[in-house]
Design a protein around this motif. Structure first.
Motif, short mmCIF file in Angstrom:
data_model
loop_
_atom_site.label_atom_id
_atom_site.label_comp_id
_atom_site.label_asym_id
_atom_site.label_seq_id
_atom_site.Cartn_x
_atom_site.Cartn_y
_atom_site.Cartn_z
N UNK A 43 0.81 -1.22 0.00
CA UNK A 43 0.00 0.00 0.00
C UNK A 43 0.84 1.27 0.00
N UNK A 44 2.10 1.19 0.39
CA UNK A 44 3.00 2.33 0.32
C UNK A 44 4.16 1.96 -0.59
N UNK A 55 6.39 -5.80 4.51
CA UNK A 55 6.14 -6.00 5.94
C UNK A 55 4.63 -5.95 6.17
N UNK A 56 4.21 -6.54 7.27
CA UNK A 56 2.77 -6.68 7.56
C UNK A 56 2.01 -5.37 7.52
N UNK A 57 2.63 -4.30 7.99
CA UNK A 57 1.94 -3.00 8.03
C UNK A 57 1.91 -2.30 6.67
N UNK A 58 2.53 -2.90 5.66
CA UNK A 58 2.51 -2.34 4.32
C UNK A 58 1.80 -3.26 3.33
N UNK A 59 1.08 -4.23 3.83
CA UNK A 59 0.39 -5.19 2.96
C UNK A 59 -1.10 -5.21 3.27
N UNK A 68 -8.08 -3.50 -6.17
CA UNK A 68 -6.68 -3.22 -6.43
C UNK A 68 -6.54 -2.17 -7.55
N UNK A 69 -7.20 -2.36 -8.69
CA UNK A 69 -7.10 -1.32 -9.73
C UNK A 69 -7.67 0.03 -9.27
N UNK A 81 -6.64 5.65 3.54
CA UNK A 81 -7.67 4.85 4.20
C UNK A 81 -7.20 3.42 4.41
N UNK A 82 -6.50 2.87 3.42
CA UNK A 82 -5.97 1.52 3.56
C UNK A 82 -4.88 1.47 4.63
N UNK A 83 -3.99 2.46 4.65
CA UNK A 83 -2.94 2.52 5.66
C UNK A 83 -3.57 2.57 7.05
#
Length: 93
Positions: A43-44, A55-59, A68-69, A81-83
């Protein structure tokens, strides 16, 4: 050449379980019904068009045909929002 940062099997299982084995797009208000395979998405990014760390906090688990698109086409709207949702699920403040 930049080395790939693969998702470990342990992190893959953790994220899929954390996300209830489904797409989390609807949890952040993304419209539309989920469709396609649910895949882990970074997500980042890591800058210079490279994906971020695995890492878990970026997935996040997102369906391949709808959410996803949608995230990729409107990063400024959906990425924060996803973060936030991933941090909430991970218990990170």
């Amino acid at each position: 050449m930049r080395r790939r940062d693969p998702v470990t099997p342990e992190d893959y299982d953790h994220v899929r379980e954390r996300d209830d084995w489904g797409c989390i797009g609807p949890a952040v208000g993304m419209p539309g019904a989920c469709d396609g395979k649910v895949e882990l998405d970074h997500i980042l990014n890591g800058g210079m068009s490279y994906r971020g760390r695995s890492v878990r906090t970026n997935l996040a688990s997102l369906c391949s045909f709808v959410h996803h698109p949608m995230k990729d086409s409107d990063l400024d709207r959906w990425r924060p929002l996803l973060v936030e949702e991933v941090a909430r699920r991970e218990g990170v403040r």
